[in-house]
Design a protein around this motif. Structure first.
Motif, PDB file in Angstrom:
ATOM      1  N   MET A   1       0.920  -1.223   0.094  1.00  0.00           N
ATOM      2  CA  MET A   1       0.037   0.017   0.077  1.00  0.00           C
ATOM      3  C   MET A   1       0.887   1.131   0.081  1.00  0.00           C
ATOM      4  N   VAL A   2       0.519   2.358  -1.012  1.00  0.00           N
ATOM      5  CA  VAL A   2       1.312   3.545  -1.034  1.00  0.00           C
ATOM      6  C   VAL A   2       0.517   4.578   0.107  1.00  0.00           C
ATOM      7  N   VAL A   3       1.457   5.206   0.883  1.00  0.00           N
ATOM      8  CA  VAL A   3       0.934   6.031   1.757  1.00  0.00           C
ATOM      9  C   VAL A   3       1.609   7.546   1.320  1.00  0.00           C
ATOM     10  N   GLU A   4       0.693   8.386   0.886  1.00  0.00           N
ATOM     11  CA  GLU A   4       0.995   9.678   0.570  1.00  0.00           C
ATOM     12  C   GLU A   4       1.577  10.450   1.634  1.00  0.00           C
ATOM     13  N   CYS A   5       2.638  11.314   1.356  1.00  0.00           N
ATOM     14  CA  CYS A   5       3.246  12.231   2.423  1.00  0.00           C
ATOM     15  C   CYS A   5       1.905  13.403   2.608  1.00  0.00           C
ATOM     16  N   PRO A   6       1.573  13.587   3.630  1.00  0.00           N
ATOM     17  CA  PRO A   6       0.572  14.697   3.731  1.00  0.00           C
ATOM     18  C   PRO A   6       1.251  16.117   3.873  1.00  0.00           C
ATOM     19  N   LEU A   7       2.625  16.574   3.531  1.00  0.00           N
ATOM     20  CA  LEU A   7       3.025  17.672   3.562  1.00  0.00           C
ATOM     21  C   LEU A   7       3.513  17.912   2.160  1.00  0.00           C
ATOM     22  N   CYS A   8       4.215  17.052   1.499  1.00  0.00           N
ATOM     23  CA  CYS A   8       4.745  17.135  -0.017  1.00  0.00           C
ATOM     24  C   CYS A   8       4.090  16.383  -1.114  1.00  0.00           C
ATOM     25  N   GLU A   9       3.317  15.566  -0.365  1.00  0.00           N
ATOM     26  CA  GLU A   9       2.341  14.852  -1.408  1.00  0.00           C
ATOM     27  C   GLU A   9       3.143  13.633  -2.268  1.00  0.00           C
ATOM     28  N   SER A  10       4.432  13.442  -1.871  1.00  0.00           N
ATOM     29  CA  SER A  10       5.415  12.656  -2.370  1.00  0.00           C
ATOM     30  C   SER A  10       4.723  10.847  -2.045  1.00  0.00           C
ATOM     31  N   LYS A  11       4.802   9.987  -3.021  1.00  0.00           N
ATOM     32  CA  LYS A  11       4.513   8.813  -2.687  1.00  0.00           C
ATOM     33  C   LYS A  11       5.668   7.937  -2.466  1.00  0.00           C
ATOM     34  N   THR A  12       6.854   8.504  -2.055  1.00  0.00           N
ATOM     35  CA  THR A  12       8.117   7.702  -1.820  1.00  0.00           C
ATOM     36  C   THR A  12       8.437   7.619  -0.384  1.00  0.00           C
ATOM     37  N   THR A  13       7.316   6.993   0.304  1.00  0.00           N
ATOM     38  CA  THR A  13       7.413   6.865   1.897  1.00  0.00           C
ATOM     39  C   THR A  13       7.616   5.350   2.217  1.00  0.00           C
ATOM     40  N   LYS A  14       8.206   5.390   3.443  1.00  0.00           N
ATOM     41  CA  LYS A  14       8.023   4.020   4.123  1.00  0.00           C
ATOM     42  C   LYS A  14       7.814   4.103   5.649  1.00  0.00           C
ATOM     43  N   ARG A  15       7.231   2.831   5.907  1.00  0.00           N
ATOM     44  CA  ARG A  15       7.141   2.621   7.403  1.00  0.00           C
ATOM     45  C   ARG A  15       8.310   2.341   8.079  1.00  0.00           C
ATOM     46  N   LYS A  16       8.349   3.393   9.050  1.00  0.00           N
ATOM     47  CA  LYS A  16       9.893   3.204   9.850  1.00  0.00           C
ATOM     48  C   LYS A  16       9.408   2.363  11.149  1.00  0.00           C
ATOM     49  N   VAL A  17       8.307   2.648  11.851  1.00  0.00           N
ATOM     50  CA  VAL A  17       7.972   1.965  13.365  1.00  0.00           C
ATOM     51  C   VAL A  17       6.786   2.033  13.592  1.00  0.00           C
ATOM     52  N   GLU A  18       6.252   0.844  14.316  1.00  0.00           N
ATOM     53  CA  GLU A  18       4.992   0.882  14.874  1.00  0.00           C
ATOM     54  C   GLU A  18       5.158   1.305  16.465  1.00  0.00           C
ATOM     55  N   VAL A  19       4.249   2.144  16.797  1.00  0.00           N
ATOM     56  CA  VAL A  19       4.367   2.880  17.971  1.00  0.00           C
ATOM     57  C   VAL A  19       3.266   2.807  18.711  1.00  0.00           C
ATOM     58  N   LYS A  20       3.175   2.349  20.225  1.00  0.00           N
ATOM     59  CA  LYS A  20       2.100   2.506  20.846  1.00  0.00           C
ATOM     60  C   LYS A  20       1.764   3.857  21.698  1.00  0.00           C
ATOM     61  N   ASP A  21       0.499   4.082  21.882  1.00  0.00           N
ATOM     62  CA  ASP A  21       0.157   5.227  22.689  1.00  0.00           C
ATOM     63  C   ASP A  21       0.375   4.751  24.212  1.00  0.00           C
ATOM     64  N   TYR A  22       1.374   5.086  24.679  1.00  0.00           N
ATOM     65  CA  TYR A  22       1.616   4.636  26.235  1.00  0.00           C
ATOM     66  C   TYR A  22       0.865   5.662  27.132  1.00  0.00           C
ATOM     67  N   SER A  23       0.307   6.737  26.639  1.00  0.00           N
ATOM     68  CA  SER A  23      -0.042   7.677  27.461  1.00  0.00           C
ATOM     69  C   SER A  23      -1.790   7.237  27.975  1.00  0.00           C
ATOM     70  N   PHE A  24      -2.369   7.022  27.068  1.00  0.00           N
ATOM     71  CA  PHE A  24      -3.763   6.741  27.402  1.00  0.00           C
ATOM     72  C   PHE A  24      -4.323   5.339  26.764  1.00  0.00           C
ATOM     73  N   SER A  25      -4.257   5.361  25.535  1.00  0.00           N
ATOM     74  CA  SER A  25      -5.203   4.482  24.838  1.00  0.00           C
ATOM     75  C   SER A  25      -4.731   3.075  24.538  1.00  0.00           C
ATOM     76  N   GLY A  26      -3.344   2.792  24.726  1.00  0.00           N
ATOM     77  CA  GLY A  26      -2.736   1.618  24.462  1.00  0.00           C
ATOM     78  C   GLY A  26      -2.724   1.180  22.815  1.00  0.00           C
ATOM     79  N   GLU A  27      -3.160   1.956  22.244  1.00  0.00           N
ATOM     80  CA  GLU A  27      -3.317   1.461  20.758  1.00  0.00           C
ATOM     81  C   GLU A  27      -2.180   1.819  20.134  1.00  0.00           C
ATOM     82  N   LEU A  28      -2.141   0.992  18.768  1.00  0.00           N
ATOM     83  CA  LEU A  28      -0.985   1.198  17.838  1.00  0.00           C
ATOM     84  C   LEU A  28      -1.046   2.034  16.589  1.00  0.00           C
TER      85      LEU A  28
END
Length: 279
Positions: free
Chosen positions: A1-28
């Motif tokens: 799946m191609v994820v477009e950069c919301p600032l420059c609209e480039s499609k050359t993006t990559k997923r760096k890391v999956e992060v948990k919401d440690y403060s409240f929800s615990g969602e990823l």
């Protein structure tokens, strides 16, 4: 799946890391990076109304009024940082300022008590303060020598629109002062997905000097100089240690924060950076 950069609209993006919401929800959430403008951004994007539900005003450190140990640490560091920030503004010759995204209003109150005319804009935390505006219409026709955004731009849905707005409320020759977590810092490298500087989903963007300069260039602004926020490395490292469920979180976080500052003394990759931008 191609994820477009919301600032420059480039499609050359990559997923760096999956992060948990440690403060409240615990969602990823996923943090992506754009190869074109070098900004990091949080996915999925949430609506403004949905995102505001992740700001627990009883717990979120920018708003809290609790008196437990960690809140006392935060307030102590906040007081030191307020003095440090005010001294920077005084050296810049600032007489009036707008603190955009003023949280609890601590910095606005500190400035006014110390001879600098300050007002704030805070859309989420509806505190009752005479100098804090909750409606953007209350400030859009005013003019200031400086607009400060202390750890605010990374929270905004549209950083370009925000910077264009604050540029428009400046007096001629006015300045913008922005503080941001640095995704290139040693503490980020060390803690990785448990780095508190990600603070997803509240932090919608993740900057380093290169990505911020790319953003500024698009709207005719230029960073003139930087200043470190030394205590942020310690605070973020302590939070990151808590995220890892470290037993000695305070001691280890303090040590790692100090080490991050030592590393930054040589490579300039501070945990948090103040950018001084002249228009």
């Amino acid at each position: 799946m191609v994820v477009e950069c919301p600032l420059c609209e480039s499609k050359t993006t990559k997923r760096k890391v999956e992060v948990k919401d440690y403060s409240f929800s615990g969602e990823l959430f996923n943090v992506f990076e754009c190869k074109e403008c070098h900004v990091g951004f949080t996915e999925p994007k949430l609506s403004k109304e949905k995102l505001e539900t992740y700001y627990n005003k009883e717990k979120y450190h920018s708003y809290q009024k609790k008196s437990d140990l960690f809140s006392l640490i935060y307030k102590f560091i906040q007081k030191i940082n307020n003095r440090y920030k005010l001294n920077i503004l005084r050296r810049l010759g600032i007489k009036s300022l707008l603190d955009y995204g003023s949280g609890s209003g601590s910095f606005v109150n500190f400035c006014n008590k110390n001879g600098l005319h300050a007002e704030g804009y805070e859309p989420i935390n509806k505190i009752t303060e005479e100098k804090i505006h909750h409606d953007i219409n209350g400030i859009k026709n005013k003019r200031y020598d400086c607009v400060t955004l202390w750890h605010v731009l990374e929270h905004t849905k549209d950083p370009i629109a925000v910077l264009k707005f604050v540029k428009g409320v400046l007096n001629k020759g006015g300045q913008i002062v922005i503080a941001l977590p640095n995704k290139d810092s040693y503490d980020n490298t060390y803690y990785g997905k448990t780095w508190a500087g990600y603070d997803v989903p509240r932090h919608q963007y993740h900057f380093n000097p290169k990505s911020l300069n790319s953003l500024l260039k698009r709207i005719g602004l230029k960073n003139e100089s930087i200043r470190p926020l030394y205590f942020d490395a310690i605070y973020v490292s302590i939070l990151s240690e808590k995220n890892t469920n470290s037993f000695f979180w305070f001691i280890k976080g303090t040590i790692m924060g100090l080490w991050s500052n030592i590393c930054a003394f040589f490579n300039r990759k501070y945990s948090s950076i103040i950018y001084i931008i002249k228009t």
